[in-house]
Scaffold this active site. Structure first.
Site, PDB file in Angstrom:
ATOM      1  N   HIS A  99      -2.758   7.367   1.822  1.00 16.51           N
ATOM      2  CA  HIS A  99      -3.222   6.079   1.307  1.00 16.51           C
ATOM      3  C   HIS A  99      -4.642   5.858   1.805  1.00 16.51           C
ATOM      4  O   HIS A  99      -4.939   6.026   2.986  1.00 16.51           O
ATOM      5  CB  HIS A  99      -2.302   4.958   1.795  1.00 16.51           C
ATOM      6  CG  HIS A  99      -2.891   3.597   1.642  1.00 16.51           C
ATOM      7  ND1 HIS A  99      -3.423   3.153   0.452  1.00 16.51           N
ATOM      8  CD2 HIS A  99      -3.053   2.584   2.538  1.00 16.51           C
ATOM      9  CE1 HIS A  99      -3.874   1.920   0.616  1.00 16.51           C
ATOM     10  NE2 HIS A  99      -3.674   1.559   1.876  1.00 16.51           N
TER      11      HIS A  99
ATOM     12  N   ASN B 251     -10.054   0.343  -0.506  1.00 17.16           N
ATOM     13  CA  ASN B 251      -8.599   0.339  -0.430  1.00 17.16           C
ATOM     14  C   ASN B 251      -8.062  -0.330  -1.693  1.00 17.16           C
ATOM     15  O   ASN B 251      -8.202  -1.533  -1.869  1.00 17.16           O
ATOM     16  CB  ASN B 251      -8.161  -0.429   0.824  1.00 17.16           C
ATOM     17  CG  ASN B 251      -6.655  -0.469   1.008  1.00 17.16           C
ATOM     18  OD1 ASN B 251      -5.895  -0.177   0.092  1.00 17.16           O
ATOM     19  ND2 ASN B 251      -6.213  -0.844   2.199  1.00 17.16           N
TER      20      ASN B 251
ATOM     21  N   CYS C  62       0.800  -1.230   0.000  1.00 16.25           N
ATOM     22  CA  CYS C  62       0.000   0.000   0.000  1.00 16.25           C
ATOM     23  C   CYS C  62       0.832   1.279   0.000  1.00 16.25           C
ATOM     24  O   CYS C  62       0.313   2.349  -0.312  1.00 16.25           O
ATOM     25  CB  CYS C  62      -0.968  -0.001   1.181  1.00 16.25           C
ATOM     26  SG  CYS C  62      -2.156  -1.368   1.118  1.00 16.25           S
TER      27      CYS C  62
END
Length: 329
Positions: A256, A286, A123
């Site tokens: 993020h 996500n 990520c």
């Protein structure tokens, strides 16, 4: 005569989401058929996510990257043949090898022999990729870089685990970085601690044609949350210090897009008003390495992010990895 300082500067952005948009209710209905209980309210309260996009079975990570790249190239107004560096941040590549970046280079029809490789930092992958491209450009080795975050995380989700399958989505985002005497990327910081590799991982591996171990994502949510809120503030401050900027000089924070609680915690610790934080997790979920460039492109195209403004990106991911970059758009 003194040589001028070389910077890397963002020329254009692009993003792409596969057309299959899955709402919380649609996902809840799907899970219910498997005897898995969840709800729209439960997902929203814990994550802030309302929907995510899933790629079709025949669509690969490089396909998503291709669409985002085309849009970034168009926005930058450049000839694709001028791109002499391609870096793809992904944890869900098309193949074990060759790299997704090499596949993308071919799909774009780029035949100049420029470098192409993948970065795997989950990520925080886009922060790693952008800092890497910036270093190559500053060194003079390359002049124009295509930097992409692209993921098909739906391929590694266990849809019997409601704590993880509701969180992730697929997508891609891209930026064109080019050499410039005008300041662009001002400071970056990257870190990792492999002793935390077990709290967020996909532990399976391929051995003689057989997957050994689990091929699905595993996450210790509480451990990830605790570590994330601790390291994100620190790495953001570190990148700001390298850029000689104070938090209040940041026009936009692009974290993020993992979880709205982690995002708002970092924003608050930096003393920034929530209105300066770009949020797309509610509609994208996500998307791992794709989340930052997806959010960046969204805010550029809707007019929020303007030329000359200071942008801070920061992310944390499996590994454990974390990183941040500050740049003037």
């Amino acid at each position: 005569m003194a040589q001028s300082t070389l910077y890397s500067r963002v020329l254009g952005t692009g993003s792409y989401l596969p057309p299959d948009r899955v709402t919380n209710q649609q996902l809840t209905d799907r899970l219910a058929k498997e005897g898995i209980e969840t709800s729209d309210e439960w997902i929203v309260a814990r994550t802030g996510i309302h929907a995510r996009h899933f790629a079709a079975p025949d669509v690969t990570t490089s396909d998503l990257a291709l669409e985002a790249s085309r849009r970034a190239i168009e926005a930058a107004g450049i000839d694709p043949q001028s791109i002499d560096l391609i870096i793809v941040a992904t944890s869900t590549p098309d193949f074990v090898f060759p790299s997704t970046a090499c596949l993308l280079q071919n799909k774009l029809g780029i035949k100049n022999g420029g470098a192409a490789f993948d970065v795997q930092a989950v990520c925080s992958g886009f922060a790693y990729a952008m800092a890497t491209a910036d270093s190559f450009i500053r060194s003079g080795q390359h002049r124009t870089a295509l930097v992409i975050g692209a993921e098909t995380f739906s391929r590694i989700l266990d849809f019997k685990d409601r704590t993880t399958c509701v969180l992730f989505g697929d997508g891609a985002g891209a930026v064109i970085l080019s050499a410039s005497e005008e300041p662009g990327v001002l400071g970056s910081a990257l870190h990792a601690d492999g002793s935390y590799s077990h709290i967020l991982c996909t532990p399976g591996n391929v051995n003689r044609g057989v997957i050994e171990g689990s091929a699905f994502l595993y996450m210790d949510g509480q451990a990830v949350f605790k570590l994330a809120v601790n390291v994100l503030e620190k790495v953001a401050i570190e990148a700001l210090a390298k850029a000689n900027l104070a938090p209040e000089q940041i026009d936009w924070l692009i974290p993020h897009q993992a979880n709205i609680r982690i995002m708002t915690s970092t924003c608050r610790k930096l003393g920034l008003p929530q209105e300066r934080m770009v949020v797309t997790v509610d509609q994208h979920g996500n998307t791992s390495a794709a989340s930052i460039p997806l959010a960046f492109d969204t805010a550029v195209r809707d007019g929020r992010i303007q030329r000359g403004q200071h942008v801070l990106i920061e992310g944390v991911g499996g590994g454990f990895t974390w990183g941040a970059s500050v740049f003037r758009y």
